[in-house]
Design an enzyme around this catalytic site. Structure first.
Site, short mmCIF file in Angstrom:
data_model
loop_
_atom_site.label_atom_id
_atom_site.label_comp_id
_atom_site.label_asym_id
_atom_site.label_seq_id
_atom_site.Cartn_x
_atom_site.Cartn_y
_atom_site.Cartn_z
N SER A 28 -25.98 -4.01 -3.25
CA SER A 28 -25.22 -3.39 -4.35
C SER A 28 -24.61 -4.49 -5.20
CB SER A 28 -24.10 -2.53 -3.79
OG SER A 28 -23.24 -2.09 -4.83
N TYR A 64 -17.03 -2.15 2.16
CA TYR A 64 -18.34 -1.90 1.54
C TYR A 64 -18.86 -3.18 0.90
CZ TYR A 64 -21.93 0.39 -1.35
OH TYR A 64 -23.12 0.76 -1.94
N1 LIG Z 1 -25.22 5.44 -5.53
C1 LIG Z 1 -24.81 4.25 -5.95
O1 LIG Z 1 -24.11 4.13 -6.98
C2 LIG Z 1 -25.25 3.01 -5.24
C3 LIG Z 1 -25.00 1.77 -5.85
C4 LIG Z 1 -25.38 0.60 -5.21
C5 LIG Z 1 -26.02 0.67 -3.98
N2 LIG Z 1 -26.24 1.89 -3.40
C6 LIG Z 1 -26.91 1.89 -2.10
O2 LIG Z 1 -28.06 2.68 -2.16
C7 LIG Z 1 -28.38 3.16 -0.85
C8 LIG Z 1 -28.69 4.65 -0.92
O3 LIG Z 1 -27.49 5.36 -1.22
P1 LIG Z 1 -27.44 6.64 -2.17
O4 LIG Z 1 -26.59 6.30 -3.32
O5 LIG Z 1 -28.81 7.15 -2.41
O6 LIG Z 1 -26.57 7.64 -1.29
P2 LIG Z 1 -26.95 8.90 -0.42
O7 LIG Z 1 -27.63 9.93 -1.24
O8 LIG Z 1 -25.70 9.26 0.30
O9 LIG Z 1 -28.04 8.34 0.62
C9 LIG Z 1 -27.71 7.61 1.74
C10 LIG Z 1 -28.88 7.68 2.69
O10 LIG Z 1 -28.61 6.87 3.82
C11 LIG Z 1 -28.89 7.63 4.98
N3 LIG Z 1 -28.08 7.20 6.11
C12 LIG Z 1 -26.74 7.06 6.17
N4 LIG Z 1 -26.37 6.70 7.41
C13 LIG Z 1 -27.51 6.60 8.13
C14 LIG Z 1 -27.79 6.27 9.49
N5 LIG Z 1 -26.82 5.96 10.36
N6 LIG Z 1 -29.09 6.28 9.90
C15 LIG Z 1 -30.09 6.60 9.04
N7 LIG Z 1 -29.88 6.91 7.76
C16 LIG Z 1 -28.61 6.91 7.31
C17 LIG Z 1 -28.62 9.07 4.60
O11 LIG Z 1 -29.39 9.95 5.40
P3 LIG Z 1 -28.84 10.84 6.61
O12 LIG Z 1 -27.44 11.23 6.29
O13 LIG Z 1 -29.81 11.99 6.63
O14 LIG Z 1 -28.96 9.99 7.81
C18 LIG Z 1 -29.14 9.08 3.18
O15 LIG Z 1 -30.53 9.34 3.16
C19 LIG Z 1 -27.19 2.81 0.03
O16 LIG Z 1 -27.47 1.65 0.78
C20 LIG Z 1 -26.09 2.51 -0.97
O17 LIG Z 1 -25.11 1.64 -0.46
C21 LIG Z 1 -25.87 3.05 -3.99
#
Ligand SMILES: NC(=O)c1ccc[n+]([C@@H]2O[C@H](COP(=O)([O-])OP(=O)(O)OC[C@H]3O[C@@H](n4cnc5c(N)ncnc54)[C@H](OP(=O)(O)O)[C@@H]3O)[C@@H](O)[C@H]2O)c1
Length: 242
Positions: free
Chosen positions: A128, A141
C-alpha cells in the site's frame, strides 16, 4: 495456458484481479476464508478453482499450493486494515502483521521452490501507499505494508538470477469493503476493477513497482523526502480524534 494464484480473492481488489486474469485467458486459483464467495466467483469464471484457506495458517497455504500448483503468477493480496491509535492497537497490529506480512511470506515460501526449479515465474505482493511513511492512526497497518515492501524489494534482487520477477503493488484508496468504513474524504478514490486492470497490466509487464493513482503516489513520494519536522506539522494538522 498461464496459471495464477490469488489470495484474498473473495472480495474487493482480489476478486477483480481474478476476473481480470480470467479475461486475459489465465486459469485462476482463488484463496480466502469465505468459501461461499469464492465458490460464487469461481462459477462465474471459465477456469477457476476455489480453495478456502486462512493465509495465517502456513500449512493450509502450503497444502493449497501443493494441491493446485504450479503457477506462473502468484499474488499475495489478502489483507486487513484496522484504524487505531498506535498506543492502543497492539492486538490489531499483530493480526495485521500475521495476515498482511506473514500471509504473504507463506505464499512466497509455498510457490518459490517450483518457480526456482523451473527458472520462471512472477510473485507480486499487494502492499500500500500507506507503507511509504508512518501514517498516524494507521501505525500497525503502515508497518505491515512497509515490511511487505522491504521484503519484496530484497527478494526481487535475489530472484533475478532465477529469472523470477517480483512486483510490489502500492495502491492508494480503492473502493472496497476495507475503505467503506472510512469517514474521511479519500483523495483520488478509485474503483476496484480499474485498480485490478492497472495491477494486472503491471504484473504482465514485469514491473518492479506498480503504484497508483499517480497523484497519490507523487504526494507520498514527496512525503518520503520532506524532513520529519515538516511531516509532523502537516500530518499533525490532520489529526483524527478518538
Ligand atoms: N482498498 C484500499 O484502499 C487499499 C489500498 C491499498 C492496499 N490495499 C490492499 O489491498 C488488499 C485487498 O484489500 P481490499 O481493499 O480488496 O479489501 P477487502 O475487500 O476487504 O479484501 C480483503 C481480502 O483479504 C482476505 N483476507 C483477509 N484476511 C484473510 C485471511 N486471514 N486469510 C485469507 N484471506 C484473508 C479477505 O477474504 P476473507 O475474509 O474471505 O478471508 C478478502 O478477500 C489488501 O492487502 C489491502 O491492504 C487496499
Amino acid at each position: 495456458m498461464k496459471r495464477a494464484i490469488i489470495t484474498g480473492a473473495s472480495s474487493g481488489i482480489g476478486a477483480e484481479m481474478a476476473r481480470e486474469f480470467a479475461r486475459r485467458g489465465y486459469e485462476v486459483v482463488l484463496l480466502a476464508r469465505r468459501a461461499d464467495l469464492l465458490d460464487q466467483l469461481a462459477k462465474e469464471l471459465p477456469r477457476a478453482t476455489a480453495i478456502a484457506c486462512d493465509v495465517t495458517d502456513s500449512e493450509a497455504v502450503h497444502d493449497a499450493v501443493a494441491r493446485s500448483g504450479p503457477f506462473d503468477v502468484a499474488i499475495a493480496n489478502a489483507g486487513v486494515g484496522v484504524t487505531a491509535w498506535a498506543a492502543k492497537s497492539v492486538a490489531d497490529a499483530e493480526v495485521m502483521m500475521r495476515v498482511n506480512y506473514f500471509g504473504m511470506l507463506y505464499l512466497f515460501d509455498a510457490v518459490m521452490p517450483s518457480m526456482m526449479e523451473r527458472r520462471s515465474g512472477q510473485f507480486a505482493g499487494v502492499a500500500s501507499i500507506a507503507g511509504l511513511r508512518g501514517l498516524p492512526t494507521s501505525a500497525g497497518y503502515s508497518a505491515s505494508k512497509a515490511a511487505m515492501q522491504v521484503f519484496l524489494e530484497a527478494a526481487r534482487v535475489e530472484l533475478k538470477s532465477f529469472n523470477i520477477r517480483v512486483t510490489t503493488v502500492n495502491p492508494g484508496f480503492i473502493v472496497t469493503a476495507m475503505t467503506e468504513k472510512n469517514k474521511f474524504k479519500m483523495p483520488f478514490l478509485m474503483k476496484a476493477d480499474r485498480a485490478a486492470r492497472i495491477i494486472v497490466d503491471g504484473v504482465e509487464r514485469g514491473k518492479r513497482v506498480v503504484e497508483f493513482p499517480l497523484p497519490m503516489s507523487m504526494a507520498m513520494r514527496f512525503a518520503r523526502i520532506v524532513p520529519s519536522w515538516m511531516y509532523d506539522r502537516v500530518l499533525g494538522a490532520a489529526r483524527i480524534r478518538e
